[in-house]
Design an enzyme around this catalytic site. Structure first.
Site, PDB file in Angstrom:
ATOM      1  N   TYR A  50       0.855  -1.194   0.000  1.00 52.18           N
ATOM      2  CA  TYR A  50       0.000   0.000   0.000  1.00 52.18           C
ATOM      3  C   TYR A  50       0.887   1.240   0.000  1.00 52.18           C
ATOM      4  CZ  TYR A  50      -4.937  -1.116   0.394  1.00 52.18           C
ATOM      5  OH  TYR A  50      -6.211  -1.474   0.130  1.00 52.18           O
ATOM      6  N   GLU A  52      -0.469   4.857  -0.379  1.00 53.32           N
ATOM      7  CA  GLU A  52      -1.285   6.066  -0.593  1.00 53.32           C
ATOM      8  C   GLU A  52      -0.411   7.316  -0.590  1.00 53.32           C
ATOM      9  OE1 GLU A  52      -2.521   3.606   1.235  1.00 53.32           O
ATOM     10  OE2 GLU A  52      -4.727   3.632   1.241  1.00 53.32           O
ATOM     11  N   ASP A 195      -7.787  13.201 -24.953  1.00 55.04           N
ATOM     12  CA  ASP A 195      -7.762  11.795 -24.523  1.00 55.04           C
ATOM     13  C   ASP A 195      -7.224  11.002 -25.711  1.00 55.04           C
ATOM     14  OD1 ASP A 195      -8.277   9.143 -24.067  1.00 55.04           O
ATOM     15  OD2 ASP A 195     -10.371   9.421 -23.470  1.00 55.04           O
ATOM     16  N   THR A 221      -4.799   5.540 -21.938  1.00 56.98           N
ATOM     17  CA  THR A 221      -4.646   4.242 -21.303  1.00 56.98           C
ATOM     18  C   THR A 221      -3.237   3.774 -21.664  1.00 56.98           C
ATOM     19  OG1 THR A 221      -5.709   3.295 -23.257  1.00 56.98           O
ATOM     20  CG2 THR A 221      -7.057   3.528 -21.304  1.00 56.98           C
ATOM     21  N   LYS A 224      -3.922  -0.630 -25.070  1.00 58.57           N
ATOM     22  CA  LYS A 224      -4.219  -0.259 -26.461  1.00 58.57           C
ATOM     23  C   LYS A 224      -2.937  -0.174 -27.315  1.00 58.57           C
ATOM     24  CE  LYS A 224      -8.656   1.951 -25.552  1.00 58.57           C
ATOM     25  NZ  LYS A 224      -8.751   2.386 -24.146  1.00 58.57           N
ATOM     26  N   ARG A 230      -2.939  -2.867 -18.513  1.00 59.61           N
ATOM     27  CA  ARG A 230      -4.166  -2.061 -18.513  1.00 59.61           C
ATOM     28  C   ARG A 230      -4.032  -1.012 -17.416  1.00 59.61           C
ATOM     29  NH1 ARG A 230      -8.134  -5.038 -21.602  1.00 59.61           N
ATOM     30  NH2 ARG A 230      -9.420  -3.223 -21.303  1.00 59.61           N
TER      31      ARG A 230
HETATM   32  N1  DSN Z   1     -12.947  -0.123 -24.853  1.00 54.51           N
HETATM   33  C1  DSN Z   1     -12.272   0.910 -25.581  1.00 54.51           C
HETATM   34  C2  DSN Z   1     -12.449   0.774 -27.055  1.00 54.51           C
HETATM   35  O1  DSN Z   1     -12.752  -0.314 -27.503  1.00 54.51           O
HETATM   36  O2  DSN Z   1     -12.267   1.725 -27.783  1.00 54.51           O
HETATM   37  C3  DSN Z   1     -12.635   2.240 -25.115  1.00 54.51           C
HETATM   38  O3  DSN Z   1     -12.393   2.345 -23.750  1.00 54.51           O
END
Ligand code: DSN
Length: 414
Positions: A50, A52, A195, A221, A224, A230
């Site tokens: 932990y 914080e 974003d 994120t 991706k 993730r």
């Molecule tokens: N799940 C993502 C996508 O497929 O674009 C978005 O968060």
């Protein structure tokens, strides 16, 4: 005791998922294959700690080592995106976005984002998301040609007068012009929030323009196109904004950071900073270009007539079948993709008239242009004869053989 002995059900299901990921073709544009090294640290003892707070300002003792880990992640993230501040604690992209809003807005403030049905994200103000419930959300979209009309965005922004404009999308195949967005934001006195979850891996390889120095705040994120674990990140250049973001994430909306995931983000960033990464990102673009070319040659209409990035959006407005039909037919052949709404949509969001296809995961496996050409022709064959189950099963066998040449993992756990 091994997981196999301790929990056979989860062990076996994880191995079945390994087989599914290896034997099929992953073309969901937001999915990817992370590195074994990333998974190794995700499954490490770092999960026990932990911590914080932030490095050197923790609420618990024993944080000397995790401080060094988080500092490394922050420094690598700043270098990657060429910015002054980074928060690597958000558990996800959605929580990163929630943190940005909490930092810069008060409940009831106006935000302007891209419509979900035009390629935006739930967290860009959709009414079913807290972003559309805590804040008064307004939307811009794409035109029938599938592109953002920046003059229209300017017009809407001047009417709405939002406190924050969100740019970035989940299903937009074209370059996003951050400079134009900033001009619009300045004109109406709004923050510009980019974003870049979908395109971050391309941005850091200079295959898409960087939102800095135009955006006040950038989120992403880390999976991706970045191929890390993730999770989420937030970056900015302004010290006052950075302080607000840090407070918004902790203690605002999160408690203890996930130190194993932060370490895994650092490992992912190390990969993103390598020369190998630049080649990977270039290959994504090349592969997506081939996918688009073949589909167009085979008579399919792509939204915006092509792509600049890692995804294509096929429109079935001119066909009898729907996005859902196409999604199911491809799934029968072992290709995972997702149905998607398209400009001029006439069907419900559960049926849709489009299909989103991406190449990051196949590119991570090592698929080259000639392999994508085979895959794209298989997709067109399936769509040309959408009710032909025998054909789908034949193609599934053919693609399984192709996939077997591109080993991505040899085991499910690291
Ligand atoms: N799940 C993502 C996508 O497929 O674009 C978005 O968060």
């Amino acid at each position: 005791m091994s997981l196999e002995c301790f929990d056979k059900e989860i062990y076996e299901l994880t191995n079945k998922e390994l087989a599914r990921q290896c034997e099929g073709l992953e073309m969901i544009a937001s999915e990817n294959f992370t590195l074994p090294e990333v998974m190794e640290v995700m499954g490490s003892i770092l999960t026990n700690k932990y911590a914080e707070g932030y490095p050197q300002k923790r609420y618990y003792s024993g944080c000397e080592i995790v401080d060094q880990i988080e500092t490394l992640a922050i420094e690598r993230c700043k270098k990657l995106f060429n910015c002054n501040f980074a928060n690597v604690q958000p558990h996800s992209g959605s929580q990163a976005n929630q943190g940005v809003y909490a930092a810069l807005l008060n409940p009831g403030d106006k935000i302007l984002g891209m419509d979900l049905s035009h390629g935006g994200h739930l967290t860009h103000g959709a009414k079913v998301s807290s972003s559309g419930q805590f804040y008064e959300s307004f939307f811009y979209g794409v035109e029938l040609d599938g592109r953002i009309d920046y003059e229209k965005v300017r017009h809407i922004a001047n009417i709405v007068k939002p406190k924050l404009i969100v740019c970035g999308a989940s299903a937009y195949p074209r370059i996003i012009d951050f400079k134009k967005f900033r001009e619009i934001a300045d004109e109406v006195g709004a923050y510009l929030f980019a974003d870049i979850a979908h395109i971050a891996g391309l941005v850091v390889a200079n295959e898409h323009p960087n939102p800095f120095p135009y955006a006040h705040v950038v989120s992403s994120t880390t999976h991706k196109t970045l191929r890390g674990p993730r999770g989420g990140i937030i970056m900015c250049n302004d010290e006052e904004i950075a302080k607000k973001i840090n407070s918004a994430i902790f203690p605002g909306i999160q408690g203890g950071p996930l130190m194993n995931i932060i370490a895994a983000k650092a490992v992912g960033f190390k990969f993103n900073l390598s020369d190998e990464w630049k080649i990977y990102a270039k290959n994504i673009i090349k592969n997506t270009q081939v996918l688009a070319k073949v589909l167009i040659e085979r008579g399919y209409k792509l939204v915006s007539d092509g792509t600049d990035n890692h995804l294509v959006l096929i429109s079935f407005l001119d066909r009898e079948f729907s996005g859902k039909d196409a999604d199911l037919a491809l799934a029968n052949a072992g290709i995972t993709a997702n149905k998607n709404t398209v400009p001029g949509e006439k069907r419900s969001p559960f049926i849709t008239s489009g299909l989103r296809l991406g190449t990051p995961a196949l590119t991570a496996r090592g698929f080259k242009e000639e392999d994508i050409q085979i895959v794209a022709n298989c997709i067109a064959d399936i769509l040309d004869d959408i009710n032909n189950i025998d054909l789908q099963l034949n193609i599934k066998a053919k693609l399984k053989e192709l996939a077997s040449k591109f080993t991505i993992y040899t085991k499910a756990m690291f």
